[in-house]
Design a protein around this motif. Sequence first.
Motif, PDB file in Angstrom:
ATOM      1  N   CYS A  26       0.842  -1.199   0.000  1.00 26.30           N
ATOM      2  CA  CYS A  26       0.000   0.000   0.000  1.00 26.30           C
ATOM      3  C   CYS A  26       0.884   1.258   0.000  1.00 26.30           C
ATOM      4  CB  CYS A  26      -0.916  -0.042   1.222  1.00 26.30           C
ATOM      5  SG  CYS A  26      -2.104   1.288   1.242  1.00 26.30           S
ATOM      6  N   GLN A  27       1.901   1.250   0.859  1.00 30.00           N
ATOM      7  CA  GLN A  27       2.819   2.395   0.935  1.00 30.00           C
ATOM      8  C   GLN A  27       3.516   2.637  -0.394  1.00 30.00           C
ATOM      9  OE1 GLN A  27       5.481   1.523   4.184  1.00 30.00           O
ATOM     10  NE2 GLN A  27       5.036   3.516   5.109  1.00 30.00           N
ATOM     11  N   TYR A  29       2.512   1.830  -3.409  1.00 33.93           N
ATOM     12  CA  TYR A  29       1.581   2.403  -4.392  1.00 33.93           C
ATOM     13  C   TYR A  29       1.321   3.883  -4.103  1.00 33.93           C
ATOM     14  CZ  TYR A  29       0.257  -1.606  -7.263  1.00 33.93           C
ATOM     15  OH  TYR A  29       0.261  -2.623  -8.176  1.00 33.93           O
ATOM     16  N   GLU A  48      -5.269   8.325   1.404  1.00 34.89           N
ATOM     17  CA  GLU A  48      -4.060   7.728   1.943  1.00 34.89           C
ATOM     18  C   GLU A  48      -4.261   7.119   3.328  1.00 34.89           C
ATOM     19  OE1 GLU A  48      -0.651  10.221   1.428  1.00 34.89           O
ATOM     20  OE2 GLU A  48       0.552   9.038   2.822  1.00 34.89           O
ATOM     21  N   ALA A  51      -6.541   4.035   3.471  1.00 35.14           N
ATOM     22  CA  ALA A  51      -5.905   2.913   2.784  1.00 35.14           C
ATOM     23  C   ALA A  51      -4.840   2.273   3.672  1.00 35.14           C
ATOM     24  CB  ALA A  51      -5.295   3.387   1.462  1.00 35.14           C
ATOM     25  N   LEU A  52      -4.013   3.114   4.292  1.00 35.29           N
ATOM     26  CA  LEU A  52      -2.958   2.570   5.156  1.00 35.29           C
ATOM     27  C   LEU A  52      -3.553   1.864   6.379  1.00 35.29           C
ATOM     28  CD1 LEU A  52      -0.334   5.456   4.930  1.00 35.29           C
ATOM     29  CD2 LEU A  52      -0.074   3.133   4.038  1.00 35.29           C
ATOM     30  N   ALA A  55      -4.865  -1.460   5.300  1.00 30.52           N
ATOM     31  CA  ALA A  55      -3.758  -2.370   5.022  1.00 30.52           C
ATOM     32  C   ALA A  55      -3.192  -2.928   6.332  1.00 30.52           C
ATOM     33  CB  ALA A  55      -2.671  -1.649   4.228  1.00 30.52           C
ATOM     34  N   PRO A  75      -4.106  -3.445  -3.574  1.00 30.65           N
ATOM     35  CA  PRO A  75      -4.456  -2.034  -3.761  1.00 30.65           C
ATOM     36  C   PRO A  75      -5.215  -1.809  -5.074  1.00 30.65           C
ATOM     37  CG  PRO A  75      -2.128  -2.283  -3.216  1.00 30.65           C
ATOM     38  CD  PRO A  75      -2.647  -3.637  -3.595  1.00 30.65           C
ATOM     39  N   ILE A 117      -7.766  -3.162  -0.846  1.00 31.45           N
ATOM     40  CA  ILE A 117      -7.447  -1.848  -0.277  1.00 31.45           C
ATOM     41  C   ILE A 117      -7.756  -0.764  -1.310  1.00 31.45           C
ATOM     42  CG2 ILE A 117      -5.650  -0.439   0.798  1.00 31.45           C
ATOM     43  CD1 ILE A 117      -6.182  -3.092   2.299  1.00 31.45           C
ATOM     44  N   LEU A 119      -7.424   2.656  -2.791  1.00 29.53           N
ATOM     45  CA  LEU A 119      -6.481   3.778  -2.717  1.00 29.53           C
ATOM     46  C   LEU A 119      -7.179   5.105  -2.980  1.00 29.53           C
ATOM     47  CD1 LEU A 119      -3.626   2.209  -4.887  1.00 29.53           C
ATOM     48  CD2 LEU A 119      -3.644   2.399  -2.388  1.00 29.53           C
ATOM     49  N   SER A 167      -2.097   1.415  -9.490  1.00 32.41           N
ATOM     50  CA  SER A 167      -3.126   0.600  -8.865  1.00 32.41           C
ATOM     51  C   SER A 167      -3.010  -0.799  -9.473  1.00 32.41           C
ATOM     52  CB  SER A 167      -4.500   1.214  -9.169  1.00 32.41           C
ATOM     53  OG  SER A 167      -5.527   0.486  -8.534  1.00 32.41           O
TER      54      SER A 167
END
Lengths: 469, 99
Positions: A26-27, A29, A48, A51-52, A55, A75, A117, A119, A167
Amino acid sequence: MSLVDLNIKQIHSGLKKKDFSAFEICQEYLGRIKSKDKEISSFITVDEEAALNKAKQADELIAKNSDIPFLFGVPCAIKDNMMVEGLKCSAGSKMLENYYSFYDATAVKKIKNENAIILGKTNLDEFAMGSSTENSFFGPTKNPVDLDRVSGGSSGGSAAAVSAKLSAFTLGSDTGGSIRLPASFCGAVGLKPTYGSVSRYGLIAFASSLDQIGPIARTVDDVKIVFDSIKGKDSLDSTSLDYKEDSFDFSVSELKIGVPKEYFVKGIDPEVEKAIKNAIKKYENMGAKIEEISLPHIKHSLACYYIICCSEASANMARYDGIRYGYSENQKSKNLLETYLYSRENGLGEEVKRRIMIGTYSLSSGYYDDYYLKAQKIRTLIVNDFKKAFEKVDLIFGPVSPFLPFRIGEKIEDPLSMYLVDMYTVSVNLAGLPALSLPCNDPGKLPIGLQIIGKPFEEGKILKAASFY
Amino acid sequence: MAKITKQEVKHIAKLARLNLGDKEVEKFEKELSLVLDYIKVLDEVDVSTIEPTSHPFKIKNTTRKDEPVSDKSNDQAEKIIGLAPDTKNNYLKVKPILK
């Protein structure tokens, strides 16, 4: 090799083997979006923090149980005309610039249930009306392969995000080619499923008898994984249908491929024609039988489509009244009529107005029989053309678009030339069929998509055939 | 050539509840004429015996039980009202319809 280079299957096995965490992908992306999307503009919203957090939660779940579904921790991004709870849903319009979703679209809910996840939300032509993503209120999405060119539309943001590795997969929507065209232009794989196979609940309506949600990803396998996750009947969409599960197991030599003679006529770019013919030749060399077929009414599909989609759009767009939600001139208006007139005048963009005008004209008293009813009858003929063709062949092969990705600004001033971009895609929506765009040009050149059209509910056959390429 | 007049453009815009400026009326006069002209290709086809299609598949009306569905969050009504541009005491504000 970076984590953003992995496809869904590779992410899945990597997460299971604990080669990396969902948080790390995730980070990676999000970092790439930050550095790359300034020049591409594929995202309207990037979420952001959420999403984090998701994750992180995914990593906690997998620590307890490594038996995870395919989309777990993957993601992804959603076209900005589908509801994702808590996020803005602009439809690429000033009208909905500040509209927040308070629920999830069914397709979104399904991928969330697998712990994919999200994004963010991707750019599109306003209300999905367009073929280049230049009609977005937020500006065009550029083609990652050549930044001077359009990404195609209307799901341009979704296709560009996949192509630029911002993505792992995205969801798009396709009313007349809006998944296949941008997938073709950006070199991604895009599936427009059978009408009714994916719930439209939570998709902002454009033309309700044509709209369909589908996946865009990097590989045929990935598209299949996402499609399997989002398909199926939904009590919240009365036009959704039970998906008849068929397993398609065959070899290339058993395939009968139809190539409509009407597809290769004046107007098609010679480079596109060459690439498509080469792709078909490749199947022939592998042992497939190629047969010339005829779709006699296909030349009328574009005119038929524009009457029907604009008519339905003019009815669907009536909900933007400046009263319940969206851009409003209510406070400045003297009476209700002024609220309607000025909210719509100032909240809607040019192409949306154009389609409302064409649709209203086609449906208006005195013209209904000549335009809308006539188009519905032509639609019957087009449906029958495909039915007849599929009595003889398994799949139909052809181009997605007659053109290569064109330059930004090249067609935007001429609506008719923009509409011609869709000449090979709209008939599929009129008939409710599934179709795939599969990249078939040599790497390093401008992408070209091979269109593979199948019978209703035979996505499995299309995807199996595409996997041979 | 199909020719749509300024008057017709204004009439259609009124039906569609779209206010158009003079420039837009002129633009649509040209563009809609071109589009309608293109659409005229359909006149080549004899459809006198053809039934219309309004939906790709013949599905009948499907209904579900009319039962209230409770959502996990109870503040949906508030969120919906919150999206409205002009409200008073949880009602949507609308300008007068009758003079």
